[in-house]
Write an enzyme that holds these catalytic residues in place. Structure first.
Site, PDB file in Angstrom:
ATOM      1  N   ALA A  12      13.091  11.733  35.715  1.00  0.00           N
ATOM      2  CA  ALA A  12      12.818  10.310  35.487  1.00  0.00           C
ATOM      3  C   ALA A  12      11.493  10.045  34.786  1.00  0.00           C
ATOM      4  CB  ALA A  12      12.850   9.554  36.812  1.00  0.00           C
ATOM      5  N   ARG A  14      10.667  10.542  31.652  1.00  0.00           N
ATOM      6  CA  ARG A  14      10.764  10.069  30.263  1.00  0.00           C
ATOM      7  C   ARG A  14      12.227   9.961  29.851  1.00  0.00           C
ATOM      8  NH1 ARG A  14      10.567  15.053  26.869  1.00  0.00           N
ATOM      9  NH2 ARG A  14      10.599  16.823  28.290  1.00  0.00           N
ATOM     10  N   ASP A  62      11.181  21.009  41.522  1.00  0.00           N
ATOM     11  CA  ASP A  62      11.995  21.927  40.724  1.00  0.00           C
ATOM     12  C   ASP A  62      13.412  21.829  41.265  1.00  0.00           C
ATOM     13  OD1 ASP A  62      13.295  23.953  39.418  1.00  0.00           O
ATOM     14  OD2 ASP A  62      12.097  25.578  40.257  1.00  0.00           O
ATOM     15  N   ASN A  89      19.890  13.375  36.601  1.00  0.00           N
ATOM     16  CA  ASN A  89      19.642  13.290  35.163  1.00  0.00           C
ATOM     17  C   ASN A  89      18.853  14.485  34.629  1.00  0.00           C
ATOM     18  OD1 ASN A  89      19.146  11.772  32.507  1.00  0.00           O
ATOM     19  ND2 ASN A  89      17.062  12.067  33.259  1.00  0.00           N
ATOM     20  N   TYR A 154      24.697  24.995  27.853  1.00  0.00           N
ATOM     21  CA  TYR A 154      24.562  23.560  28.126  1.00  0.00           C
ATOM     22  C   TYR A 154      25.934  22.910  28.334  1.00  0.00           C
ATOM     23  CZ  TYR A 154      22.888  18.738  27.384  1.00  0.00           C
ATOM     24  OH  TYR A 154      22.585  17.399  27.512  1.00  0.00           O
ATOM     25  N   ALA A 157      27.382  23.903  31.703  1.00  0.00           N
ATOM     26  CA  ALA A 157      26.734  23.188  32.805  1.00  0.00           C
ATOM     27  C   ALA A 157      27.210  21.745  32.878  1.00  0.00           C
ATOM     28  CB  ALA A 157      25.220  23.242  32.644  1.00  0.00           C
TER      29      ALA A 157
END
Length: 246
Positions: A12, A14, A62, A89, A154, A157
């Protein structure tokens, strides 16, 4: 006085995560800003929320480490209260053609983008059961729907997030908790700006609306999915991509 709903948003500090945090704060939620390590950016998000009259607190975490997630969620619950809206996110990219993709780069992207979401869901799960209400929104990608050359890790995932979300949606639906997926396309963020110009041009050429999206476009949908108006929507995968995934 009605107790405020708490939103916990990973990544969160940016980009899309910051826009989501600001949108949910404007809707009246108190915000837990989870971030990996950029203290300055996280504080900027907090200040932006407080400048519009909202409340936000920052928590370094993390998400790929289950202990770090457990500690962060415990702090959020102690400081703000039980989590009502969980927005997964946090994400990273380490792009290369599969032939050249190193083991550690494949694994790290899965750890952050997929396993991190699972850890946060699992840590908030008991709270959702107790409250018998709540919202989970997982930020996937059109790459998780269509795949993308050079992004095997990516895309895997982000596709995994869709399966995870549908499973969680089925598990928590009897308790009044929804779980949905938002799949952004080409959105103007630091991550997409780092793409080679040729890759950006190629993507733009395939978008029916012929432009990149804004972080606010994604945040508006997340805001809706976290509202009472979306109480009958769960297990959905909704692209925000200008038609790219059609």
């Amino acid at each position: 006085m009605t107790e405020k709903n708490i939103a916990l948003i990973s990544g969160a500090s940016r980009g899309i995560g910051r826009a989501i945090a600001i949108t949910l704060a404007a809707a009246g939620m108190d915000i837990a800003v989870l971030y990996a390590g950029n203290d300055v950016a996280a504080e900027e998000t907090r200040l932006l929320i407080e400048q519009q009259g909202g409340l936000a607190k920052c928590y370094a975490c993390d998400v790929a480490n289950s202990q770090s997630v457990a500690e962060a969620v415990a702090k959020v619950e102690r400081d703000l209260g039980p989590v009502y809206a969980l927005i997964n996110n946090a994400g990273i990219t380490r792009d290369k053609l599969a032939l050249r993709l190193r083991d550690e780069d494949f694994q790290r992207v899965l750890d952050v983008n997929l396993q991190g979401a699972f850890y946060l869901i699992r840590q908030c799960y008991a709270g959702f059961l107790r409250q018998k209400r709540g919202r989970i929104v997982n930020i996937s990608s059109v790459a998780g729907i269509n795949g993308n050359a050079g992004q095997a890790n990516y895309a895997a995932a982000k596709a995994g997030l869709i399966g995870l979300s549908k499973s969680i949606a089925r598990e928590l639906a009897p308790r009044g908790v929804t779980c949905n997926v938002v799949a952004p396309g080409l959105i103007e963020t630091d991550m997409t700006k780092a793409l080679p110009e040729e890759a950006q041009s190629s993507l733009l050429a395939r978008i029916p609306l012929a432009r990149a999206g804004r972080v606010e476009d994604v945040a508006a949908l997340v805001g809706f999915l976290c509202s009472s108006a979306a109480s009958y929507i769960t297990g959905a995968v909704i692209p925000v991509d200008g038609g790219l995934s059609m």
